[in-house]
Scaffold this active site. Structure first.
Site, PDB file in Angstrom:
ATOM      1  N   ALA A 130      -6.546  -0.635   7.093  1.00  0.00           N
ATOM      2  CA  ALA A 130      -7.696  -1.212   6.379  1.00  0.00           C
ATOM      3  C   ALA A 130      -7.523  -2.718   6.262  1.00  0.00           C
ATOM      4  O   ALA A 130      -6.816  -3.203   5.377  1.00  0.00           O
ATOM      5  CB  ALA A 130      -7.838  -0.581   4.997  1.00  0.00           C
ATOM      6  N   SER A 132     -10.329  -5.596   7.799  1.00  0.00           N
ATOM      7  CA  SER A 132     -11.709  -6.019   7.526  1.00  0.00           C
ATOM      8  C   SER A 132     -12.441  -4.956   6.725  1.00  0.00           C
ATOM      9  O   SER A 132     -13.232  -5.265   5.828  1.00  0.00           O
ATOM     10  CB  SER A 132     -12.460  -6.251   8.839  1.00  0.00           C
ATOM     11  OG  SER A 132     -11.767  -7.156   9.642  1.00  0.00           O
ATOM     12  N   ILE A 157       0.997  -9.188   3.035  1.00  0.00           N
ATOM     13  CA  ILE A 157       0.680  -9.768   1.733  1.00  0.00           C
ATOM     14  C   ILE A 157       1.424 -11.097   1.555  1.00  0.00           C
ATOM     15  O   ILE A 157       2.660 -11.133   1.495  1.00  0.00           O
ATOM     16  CB  ILE A 157       1.020  -8.771   0.590  1.00  0.00           C
ATOM     17  CG1 ILE A 157       0.310  -7.428   0.860  1.00  0.00           C
ATOM     18  CG2 ILE A 157       0.638  -9.354  -0.768  1.00  0.00           C
ATOM     19  CD1 ILE A 157      -1.200  -7.523   1.123  1.00  0.00           C
ATOM     20  N   GLU A 243     -12.938 -18.188  -2.072  1.00  0.00           N
ATOM     21  CA  GLU A 243     -11.854 -17.890  -1.134  1.00  0.00           C
ATOM     22  C   GLU A 243     -12.138 -18.522   0.223  1.00  0.00           C
ATOM     23  O   GLU A 243     -11.270 -19.133   0.850  1.00  0.00           O
ATOM     24  CB  GLU A 243     -11.714 -16.373  -1.012  1.00  0.00           C
ATOM     25  CG  GLU A 243     -10.578 -15.952  -0.109  1.00  0.00           C
ATOM     26  CD  GLU A 243     -10.375 -14.448  -0.084  1.00  0.00           C
ATOM     27  OE1 GLU A 243     -10.825 -13.772  -1.032  1.00  0.00           O
ATOM     28  OE2 GLU A 243      -9.785 -13.957   0.878  1.00  0.00           O
ATOM     29  N   LEU A 338      -3.223 -33.583  25.198  1.00  0.00           N
ATOM     30  CA  LEU A 338      -3.183 -35.053  25.235  1.00  0.00           C
ATOM     31  C   LEU A 338      -1.755 -35.565  25.102  1.00  0.00           C
ATOM     32  O   LEU A 338      -1.381 -36.565  25.712  1.00  0.00           O
ATOM     33  CB  LEU A 338      -4.034 -35.650  24.111  1.00  0.00           C
ATOM     34  CG  LEU A 338      -5.545 -35.392  24.141  1.00  0.00           C
ATOM     35  CD1 LEU A 338      -6.224 -36.184  23.035  1.00  0.00           C
ATOM     36  CD2 LEU A 338      -6.151 -35.759  25.482  1.00  0.00           C
ATOM     37  N   GLY A 365     -10.954 -12.783   5.757  1.00  0.00           N
ATOM     38  CA  GLY A 365     -12.167 -12.358   6.454  1.00  0.00           C
ATOM     39  C   GLY A 365     -12.176 -12.998   7.828  1.00  0.00           C
ATOM     40  O   GLY A 365     -12.185 -14.227   7.935  1.00  0.00           O
ATOM     41  N   THR A 366     -12.133 -12.172   8.885  1.00  0.00           N
ATOM     42  CA  THR A 366     -12.057 -12.754  10.234  1.00  0.00           C
ATOM     43  C   THR A 366     -13.346 -13.522  10.540  1.00  0.00           C
ATOM     44  O   THR A 366     -14.382 -13.307   9.899  1.00  0.00           O
ATOM     45  CB  THR A 366     -11.875 -11.659  11.318  1.00  0.00           C
ATOM     46  OG1 THR A 366     -13.070 -10.868  11.367  1.00  0.00           O
ATOM     47  CG2 THR A 366     -10.683 -10.763  11.024  1.00  0.00           C
ATOM     48  N   GLU A 368     -15.214 -13.137  12.992  1.00  0.00           N
ATOM     49  CA  GLU A 368     -16.270 -12.211  13.433  1.00  0.00           C
ATOM     50  C   GLU A 368     -17.004 -11.657  12.210  1.00  0.00           C
ATOM     51  O   GLU A 368     -18.231 -11.544  12.203  1.00  0.00           O
ATOM     52  CB  GLU A 368     -15.677 -11.045  14.248  1.00  0.00           C
ATOM     53  CG  GLU A 368     -15.166 -11.433  15.628  1.00  0.00           C
ATOM     54  CD  GLU A 368     -13.840 -12.184  15.585  1.00  0.00           C
ATOM     55  OE1 GLU A 368     -13.107 -12.045  14.585  1.00  0.00           O
ATOM     56  OE2 GLU A 368     -13.535 -12.906  16.549  1.00  0.00           O
TER      57      GLU A 368
HETATM   58  C1  LIG Z   1      -0.473 -14.648   7.604  1.00  0.00           C
HETATM   59  C2  LIG Z   1      -1.370 -13.631   6.967  1.00  0.00           C
HETATM   60  C3  LIG Z   1      -1.484 -13.610   5.573  1.00  0.00           C
HETATM   61  C4  LIG Z   1      -2.296 -12.646   4.968  1.00  0.00           C
HETATM   62  N1  LIG Z   1      -2.333 -12.582   3.602  1.00  0.00           N
HETATM   63  C5  LIG Z   1      -2.977 -11.539   3.001  1.00  0.00           C
HETATM   64  C6  LIG Z   1      -2.904 -11.351   1.582  1.00  0.00           C
HETATM   65  O1  LIG Z   1      -2.291 -12.144   0.853  1.00  0.00           O
HETATM   66  N2  LIG Z   1      -3.513 -10.261   1.051  1.00  0.00           N
HETATM   67  C7  LIG Z   1      -4.199  -9.356   1.818  1.00  0.00           C
HETATM   68  O2  LIG Z   1      -4.709  -8.387   1.257  1.00  0.00           O
HETATM   69  N3  LIG Z   1      -4.294  -9.517   3.163  1.00  0.00           N
HETATM   70  C8  LIG Z   1      -3.705 -10.572   3.772  1.00  0.00           C
HETATM   71  N4  LIG Z   1      -3.755 -10.731   5.131  1.00  0.00           N
HETATM   72  C9  LIG Z   1      -4.527  -9.772   5.929  1.00  0.00           C
HETATM   73  C10 LIG Z   1      -5.862 -10.338   6.368  1.00  0.00           C
HETATM   74  O3  LIG Z   1      -6.726 -10.444   5.266  1.00  0.00           O
HETATM   75  C11 LIG Z   1      -6.408  -9.423   7.482  1.00  0.00           C
HETATM   76  O4  LIG Z   1      -5.685  -9.764   8.646  1.00  0.00           O
HETATM   77  C12 LIG Z   1      -7.883  -9.595   7.704  1.00  0.00           C
HETATM   78  O5  LIG Z   1      -8.603  -9.041   6.642  1.00  0.00           O
HETATM   79  C13 LIG Z   1      -8.362  -8.920   8.993  1.00  0.00           C
HETATM   80  O6  LIG Z   1      -7.926  -7.608   9.066  1.00  0.00           O
HETATM   81  P1  LIG Z   1      -7.107  -7.091  10.344  1.00  0.00           P
HETATM   82  O7  LIG Z   1      -6.181  -8.164  10.780  1.00  0.00           O
HETATM   83  O8  LIG Z   1      -6.540  -5.763  10.013  1.00  0.00           O
HETATM   84  O9  LIG Z   1      -8.173  -6.949  11.488  1.00  0.00           O
HETATM   85  P2  LIG Z   1      -9.133  -5.722  11.774  1.00  0.00           P
HETATM   86  O10 LIG Z   1     -10.045  -5.498  10.649  1.00  0.00           O
HETATM   87  O11 LIG Z   1      -8.334  -4.575  12.267  1.00  0.00           O
HETATM   88  O12 LIG Z   1      -9.979  -6.321  12.975  1.00  0.00           O
HETATM   89  C14 LIG Z   1      -9.486  -6.391  14.344  1.00  0.00           C
HETATM   90  C15 LIG Z   1     -10.529  -7.124  15.163  1.00  0.00           C
HETATM   91  O13 LIG Z   1     -11.802  -6.451  15.068  1.00  0.00           O
HETATM   92  C16 LIG Z   1     -12.784  -7.330  14.584  1.00  0.00           C
HETATM   93  N5  LIG Z   1     -13.680  -6.631  13.673  1.00  0.00           N
HETATM   94  C17 LIG Z   1     -13.350  -5.759  12.677  1.00  0.00           C
HETATM   95  N6  LIG Z   1     -14.450  -5.332  12.034  1.00  0.00           N
HETATM   96  C18 LIG Z   1     -15.498  -5.941  12.634  1.00  0.00           C
HETATM   97  C19 LIG Z   1     -16.910  -5.918  12.424  1.00  0.00           C
HETATM   98  N7  LIG Z   1     -17.458  -5.188  11.459  1.00  0.00           N
HETATM   99  N8  LIG Z   1     -17.697  -6.689  13.220  1.00  0.00           N
HETATM  100  C20 LIG Z   1     -17.152  -7.447  14.201  1.00  0.00           C
HETATM  101  N9  LIG Z   1     -15.821  -7.499  14.452  1.00  0.00           N
HETATM  102  C21 LIG Z   1     -15.021  -6.768  13.688  1.00  0.00           C
HETATM  103  C22 LIG Z   1     -12.012  -8.397  13.823  1.00  0.00           C
HETATM  104  O14 LIG Z   1     -12.774  -9.584  13.716  1.00  0.00           O
HETATM  105  C23 LIG Z   1     -10.784  -8.543  14.674  1.00  0.00           C
HETATM  106  O15 LIG Z   1     -11.085  -9.361  15.771  1.00  0.00           O
HETATM  107  C24 LIG Z   1      -3.015 -11.704   5.766  1.00  0.00           C
HETATM  108  C25 LIG Z   1      -2.916 -11.755   7.162  1.00  0.00           C
HETATM  109  C26 LIG Z   1      -2.112 -12.691   7.761  1.00  0.00           C
HETATM  110  C27 LIG Z   1      -2.005 -12.673   9.267  1.00  0.00           C
END
Ligand SMILES: Cc1cc2nc3c(=O)[nH]c(=O)nc-3n(C[C@H](O)[C@H](O)[C@H](O)COP(=O)(O)OP(=O)(O)OC[C@H]3O[C@@H](n4cnc5c(N)ncnc54)[C@H](O)[C@@H]3O)c2cc1C
Length: 380
Positions: A130, A132, A157, A243, A338, A365-366, A368
């Protein structure tokens, strides 16, 4: 072209913070990057200096300042590339949940420590299945008398290793609709059943710890729930504007730093007897990047004003989050070209900046997801 009106208090705050960071943080930045963690004693010093949670009301020890203080902290930390000290995550993303939704008793218990740096916070939403789609989370919260039992795990996290207090998003047992099932709970370090997993080895942001968290039969007082039961999703949505604005506020100064450093490098580095900066191709590249960065700053500063005025700019902050974080990635990539071979060396700050900024389009939030929000607003 000043958009933000800093007063003398803001300017004094910036001068004090800059002096503090130059003395206490910058000289040891490389060491902490190598060690992979940011020491908690610096969090305390930040707190002692009044640099954490500037928006928190004086009643709980804060400055009661406006959002411009947060802008200053973000800019000054980016200026010295100290993204391990995620003060903005603590001050502007996590602590506002406590200020807005905790009971008076919980505010009195936790906020003074958040301001002083004795309590470092984290927010735990993401799970292996879980990201996005938060509705897909599996961590559960089961009521048992005056307690709630948390079971499940979180991943990625920020501050996961050093946090003293974690806001955990969990699904209340027995509620069918996932959007009505999520609640937010305050979990203290040391609670039986709460364990931290390994510190994740990331490609960038090396001094910021990112970790897995585990909850097994982890009992917390029911009164540690923030707000109403099942209101977690709404609370998360309500805080998104700030945020995402914080992300854009990290991206713009990072892009400025990268372009400025590269410009200076190109001025002082010669090939075939003349500075790189005298090549028209290099000039045009730097001019184009400086222009786009200026556009980004203008847009983001305008959003800061709207945010301070209390206006709803969720759509615009979603645009700014994706555009500025894509911009900083593009700028870092182009500047490395560069610079040339020197940019591949660890001693070149643009090498680590390139890795550090890469995640910005993914977290909070990605990009996308940002575009999906805007597309919906456009009726697409
Ligand atoms: C360094 C780092 C620090 C972080 N810190 C925290 C934190 O403190 N607390 C916390 O809770 N989380 C944290 N995160 C997690 C971060 O919030 C998630 O990485 C982010 O929410 C995206 O989720 P995911 O990486 O699982 O991607 P996914 O949701 O698995 O998505 C994978 C791909 O599918 C695309 N995608 C997914 N759904 C859709 C849609 N509906 N439409 C179009 N494209 C879609 C995404 O854009 C992405 O390209 C952190 C992540 C990193 C890397």
């Amino acid at each position: 072209m000043e958009i933000l009106n800093y007063n003398e208090d803001h300017r004094r705050f910036r001068r004090r913070l800059r002096a503090f960071l130059e003395k206490e943080v910058e000289p040891q930045g490389d060491q902490w990057r190598a060690e992979g963690i940011f020491p908690k004693r610096i969090w305390k010093k930040m707190g002692q200096g009044g640099f954490l949670c500037p928006a928190v009301s004086p009643e709980y020890g804060g400055l009661g300042g406006d959002f411009l203080y947060s802008v200053i902290v973000s800019e000054e930390l980016t200026r010295i590339r100290q993204n391990g000290l995620v003060a903005n995550l603590h001050s502007d993303i996590v602590v506002p949940y406590i200020e807005s939704y905790a009971t008076e008793a919980l505010k009195k218990k936790y906020l003074p420590g958040c301001v002083s740096g004795d309590i470092v916070t984290a927010i735990a939403m993401t799970e292996p299945d879980a990201g996005s789609d938060l509705a897909g989370m599996n961590t559960s919260a089961m009521e048992d008398g005056d307690e709630v039992i948390l079971d499940g795990s979180k991943i990625f996290i920020s501050n996961g290793i050093i946090a003293d207090l974690v806001i955990v998003a969990a699904k209340d047992a027995g509620v069918e609709d996932p959007y009505q099932a999520i609640s937010l709970y305050l979990l203290e370090d040391g609670t039986p059943g709460f364990k931290r997993g390994k510190k994740l080895e990331k490609m960038g942001l090396h001094s910021q710890d990112t970790a897995e968290l585990y909850f097994t039969d982890c009992r917390i007082p029911k009164k540690n729930r923030l707000g109403e039961k099942g209101a977690g999703f709404l609370m998360l949505m309500e805080k998104l504007q700030q945020e995402r604005l914080v992300c854009a506020l990290m991206a713009v100064p990072a892009a400025e730093y990268i372009v400025e450093w590269t410009t200076q490098y190109c001025k002082k580095t010669a090939i075939s007897g003349k500075p790189l900066s005298k090549n028209q191709a290099t000039q045009f590249a730097l001019v184009e990047m400086a222009t786009e960065v200026k556009l980004g700053r203008t847009f983001v500063e305008r959003l800061v004003l709207e945010h301070i005025a209390g206006n709803n700019v969720v759509i615009e902050t979603s645009m700014a989050k994706y555009w500025t974080t894509d911009l900083v990635k593009k700028v870092a990539d182009r500047c490395l070209d560069l610079i040339g071979d020197y940019g591949m060396l660890e001693e070149c700050p643009i090498a680590s900046a390139f890795r550090d900024v890469r995640v910005m389009s993914i977290f909070a939030g990605t990009n996308e997801i940002m575009k999906g929000i805007v597309a919906k607003f456009m009726g697409l």
